[in-house]
Structure formats: structure tokens, C-alpha cells
Design an enzyme around this catalytic site. Structure first.
Site, PDB file in Angstrom:
ATOM      1  N   ASP A 162      -2.946   5.969  -5.275  1.00 13.99           N
ATOM      2  CA  ASP A 162      -2.894   5.037  -4.153  1.00 13.99           C
ATOM      3  C   ASP A 162      -3.101   3.602  -4.621  1.00 13.99           C
ATOM      4  O   ASP A 162      -4.065   3.308  -5.321  1.00 13.99           O
ATOM      5  CB  ASP A 162      -3.974   5.415  -3.137  1.00 13.99           C
ATOM      6  CG  ASP A 162      -3.929   4.565  -1.884  1.00 13.99           C
ATOM      7  OD1 ASP A 162      -2.840   4.064  -1.553  1.00 13.99           O
ATOM      8  OD2 ASP A 162      -4.968   4.402  -1.243  1.00 13.99           O
TER       9      ASP A 162
ATOM     10  N   ASP B  17       0.828  -1.201   0.000  1.00 13.97           N
ATOM     11  CA  ASP B  17       0.000   0.000   0.000  1.00 13.97           C
ATOM     12  C   ASP B  17       0.864   1.254   0.000  1.00 13.97           C
ATOM     13  O   ASP B  17       1.639   1.475   0.930  1.00 13.97           O
ATOM     14  CB  ASP B  17      -0.907  -0.033   1.223  1.00 13.97           C
ATOM     15  CG  ASP B  17      -1.806   1.188   1.314  1.00 13.97           C
ATOM     16  OD1 ASP B  17      -2.102   1.778   0.260  1.00 13.97           O
ATOM     17  OD2 ASP B  17      -2.209   1.543   2.431  1.00 13.97           O
TER      18      ASP B  17
END
Length: 466
Positions: free
Chosen positions: A345, A145
Site C-alpha cells: 500500500d 493511494d
């Protein structure tokens, strides 16, 4: 300076609109057989995504779009089927054994690549890599992430609570290189200097008004094995003792944010300040996560500026100013996008757009799809179509356009997401009022190599890379 930027963005929009009037329509297509064989539908629990990080708190939990697990229905866990075990075993073997021979990489640009895969077989909507923690290495299947700094895995003895995972829980007592970070060490300051007297502690919350999704435990250091020949010593990570929430069967998370504790920052000493990934185009294929600079094969990289915002120092911002759909530039002022900024993201599923931009995109998509059979909304996805019985699917191409002229062309699976095998929905949503910025999610990044060159402050896109 702000007014000059606004004028420049407006000029860019006017130029793009003029070009779009003369441009030919652009479309993408896929056959229904290939669609079904690629298994693009998302079998997942509610979408949890640590998209916005400030310190140790992650205040955004993104809404789910998967009907089997939404609407208050209790999720029932299932055993991982044989074919899923085989997929995980193959992924693990490819990660922790020597890679096939490849063209030599110049000494000045060392790098390492490991395969990544959709996490659907671990009941996670995120993307998974298999790495090893400790000496000898204990394999861990972790999501990665760019919106999080802290890497963490579940650790024995789990004196609080460990959620079920497929791999054995990491046992620090079986690692000869494991160290719990003492209080007072510089690393401890990055977790807020929380201590239990002698040992540094960490805590992170993934919340939507509660602390339901969280991990906490001991800040630790150990050897991280990426491949059998590539190991990083003394990598900081959270040894999770209390892990609450539906994380699926994953073992933890690799943080690739801009903070000091992230893997990308820690690996910079060995591999430089560049990393990249390619998320597989569909759930039946494999992509890769690369640490360090890797050569790009015969394709031009579309680079855009990496923007820093002091309010969110860990996140990767880009300056999105417009969207092209089917050769048509949405008539939305650039300031609608730039007023709050846009985060790229890997841990958010869908792209969140300002309300005005989303409405314009949705309406144009519907206009282009006239004649296609509509389907009822699927949770937060309000623009859906039923493609059952069709030989193929034709949709308008979508490109994201940045203020410096860079263009990011989306893959077919970056435009439609499939809550059911033949039900496809526009994979965008209006930005929730609680989200302080727009987000380009991982669905839109599928099949594209995304290159984060932190030293040069730029992000590159290479479509159709995996």
C-alpha cells in the site's frame, strides 16, 4: 491445495534458514551529515491512511507516530514557508509542462511520468503529485493511494465544508468539460447508486470508530491533465462538498486501487494495465509516478505474484513469507504471514507485521544495534535510538522475502524513520487487532520503483531507482 502451499512455504523457510546460516552479515550505513541534510524526519499530523477498502467505506485509520501532533495536543496550522512554496511551485511546473527529451518509448507501450514528492511541506505524511482537473486545467496537489479506488478533490461551492488547502479550490463552473454524473449511469453503481434525485453522489469514510475523516459530494467526470501533452478525458472523480478531517493542505486524492473508478483502471484504455511509482528516498529528493509501462534501466526486476482476495477486491496482496535482517532469517513460520495475507500500500506509512514476526524482527534489530544509544519510544514506535554526535549510522539491512522467491531489499530510510532529526526508530509495528491483514507501508517502499502489472498479475521491485 492449501496443504500443498503450506508445505511449499515451509520448505522455502527451511531453505532460507540454511542459507542464512552461511551468509555474511549485511549492513547499511549513512553519514550523520547526509542524514540531517536529507531532512528525513516526519513533520506531520496524525497518520491517516485509507489502507483497507471495501466498497465506499475505508475502516482503518492508522495510528500516528509524530510526537508534535499526537497525544491529544491540538494541531495548529501554519502558513507554508517560502521554501515550501518554491518546492510546490517547482513540482507543479515539472508536472504540467513538457518533460525533457528522453529516449523514445515504443508505440506499443505508451506511458507518462510525473514527479512525486513527500507531502511534509503540505502537512501531509502521504506522497504528493500535481495534476490538473478541468479545461483549462486547474492545478491540484493530491496524494496518491493504491489502497483507494475513488479519486476526489475539494470543489466549490463547498456547500458543506472544505478543509484549508494551498491551491485554489476546484471550480467546476470554470471547466468547459465538467460533467456531473446523472443517476442511473453505470458509473453511479460503483458508488452504491446514491442519488439526490438527478445527480449521482459518493461518500467515503476514513474512520477509527467514528466518521471524523470523510469526504462526500457529487460523482463527476472531467479532463485530467498529467502533463501539458498528456490528458485523459472523462475521468471519474468525487467533487467533494463535505470534507472532514486533518488532510493537511492537500487538495484531494488519486485512487490507484483495482476498482472500476480508480485512475489506474480508467487510464488502462490509453496506457495499458501497468503503472509504477518511486517514492523519494528522503524528503529533499523527488520520485515519480508513471502510468503505463516504462523501461527499467539495466536492472533486474524482482517480480512476485499479485494475489487477489474476494473480501478486498480493490487491494494489492502479495505473499510475504519471511524477513531477512542482517543476513539472518527470522525463525517465523510462513503461515504466520500467509494466514491473513499482506497488502502492498502506498498510503500506509509504516509496515504492520503479525505480532510474532514483529517481535522477532525487533529483538534481532536490538541485538544487532547493541552499543548504540537508545531513545525513549516515540508514540507507536517502541525501538528508537539517539544518533546525535555520531559521525555515521550503521544498521542491519532488511529484505522482505516472498513465497515465489522474490526478494525486496529495503533502503536505509525504509528501515528507520525519524520522528526527530537525530532520533531514528524501527519503521515497523505490530499489526493492530482491528487490521485484518499485514501491510507493507510506503516508508519501506522509499527509493524503490514498484511496478504494478495488473494484466500479468505481478508486482515488481527495482531498488535505488530514485
Amino acid at each position: 491445495m492449501a496443504s500443498e502451499r503450506s508445505i511449499l512455504c515451509l520448505l522455502v523457510l527451511l531453505l532460507l534458514c540454511a542459507v542464512s546460516l552461511a551468509a555474511s552479515p549485511r549492513f547499511l550505513s549513512v553519514s550523520l551529515d547526509r542524514l540531517i541534510n536529507s531532512k528525513p524526519h516526519v513533520d506531520c499530523p496524525p497518520f491517516m491512511s485509507p489502507a483497507a477498502s471495501s466498497g465506499n467505506k475505508i475502516p482503518i485509520r492508522h495510528p500516528c507516530v509524530c510526537p508534535p501532533y499526537c497525544g491529544g495536543t491540538k494541531q495548529t496550522r501554519r502558513d507554508i514557508h517560502g521554501h515550501d512554496k518554491a518546492r510546490l511551485s517547482t513540482l507543479r511546473q515539472r508536472s504540467l509542462v513538457p518533460a525533457p527529451a528522453a529516449a523514445p518509448i515504443p508505440a506499443e507501450a505508451p506511458s507518462v511520468s510525473i514527479p512525486d514528492h513527500s507531502g511534509d511541506f503540505l502537512e501531509s505524511p502521504e506522497f504528493i503529485v500535481v495534476v490538473g482537473f478541468g479545461t483549462p486545467a486547474q492545478p491540484s496537489s493530491v496524494m496518491f493511494d493504491t489502497g483507494s479506488d475513488m479519486s476526489w478533490i475539494q470543489c466549490k461551492p463547498c456547500s458543506g465544508y472544505c478543509h484549508p488547502q494551498h491551491d485554489p479550490v476546484f471550480d467546476p463552473t470554470k471547466s468547459t468539460t465538467y460533467v456531473a454524473v446523472p443517476c442511473g449511469q453505470p458509473l453511479c453503481s460503483h458508488t452504491g447508486s446514491k442519488c439526490n434525485g438527478t445527480t449521482c453522489l459518493y461518500s467515503m469514510d476514513y474512520v477509527d470508530g467514528s466518521s471524523e475523516w470523510s469526504t462526500s459530494g457529487i460523482l463527476s467526470q472531467d479532463t485530467l491533465t498529467l502533463t501539458s501533452s498528456t490528458k485523459l478525458s472523462s475521468i471519474p472523480f468525487g467533487c467533494g462538498q463535505q470534507n472532514l478531517g486533518k488532510f493537511g493542505y492537500v487538495d484531494g486524492l488519486l485512487g490507484l486501487g483495482r476498482g472500476k473508478l480508480s485512475l489506474s483502471s480508467q487510464a488502462g484504455h490509453s496506457f495499458g494495465s501497468t503503472f509504477s511509482y518511486c517514492l523519494p528516498s528522503d524528503n529533499s529528493t523527488t520520485g515519480y509516478l508513471s502510468i503505463g509501462s516504462t523501461p527499467v534501466s539495466n536492472q533486474v526486476v524482482q517480480y512476485t505474484a499479485m494475489i487477489q482476495k474476494s473480501s478486498y477486491p480493490s487491494l494489492y496482496f502479495v505473499e510475504l513469507v519471511s524477513i531477512n535482517i542482517g543476513g539472518y532469517i527470522l525463525p517465523v513460520p510462513p503461515s504466520i504471514f500467509t494466514s491473513t495475507g499482506t497488502v502492498l500500500d502506498s498510503g500506509t506509512i509504516l509496515t504492520h507485521l503479525p505480532g510474532q514476526a514483529y517481535t522477532a524482527l525487533r529483538d534481532r534489530f536490538k541485538f544487532t544495534m547493541q552499543g548504540s544509544k537508545t531513545a525513549p519510544p516515540q508514540e507507536n514506535l517502541d525501538t528508537c535510538y539517539d544518533f546525535a554526535g555520531q559521525s555515521g549510522i550503521l544498521i542491519p539491512a532488511v529484505s522482505l522475502i516472498f513465497s515465489d522467491g522474490a526478494v525486496f531489499d529495503l533502503n536505509f530510510y525504509g528501515i528507520l524513520i525519524f520522528p526527530q532529526p537525530t532520533i531514528g526508530c524501527l519503521a515497523f509495528m505490530p499489526r493492530p487487532a482491528s487490521t485484518p491483514f499485514s501491510i507493507i507501508g510506503n516508508t519501506q517502499q522509499r527509493s524503490t520503483e514498484v511496478i504494478y502489472n495488473v494484466a500479468a498479475e505481478k508486482i515488481g521491485f527495482v531498488p535505488n531507482s530514485c
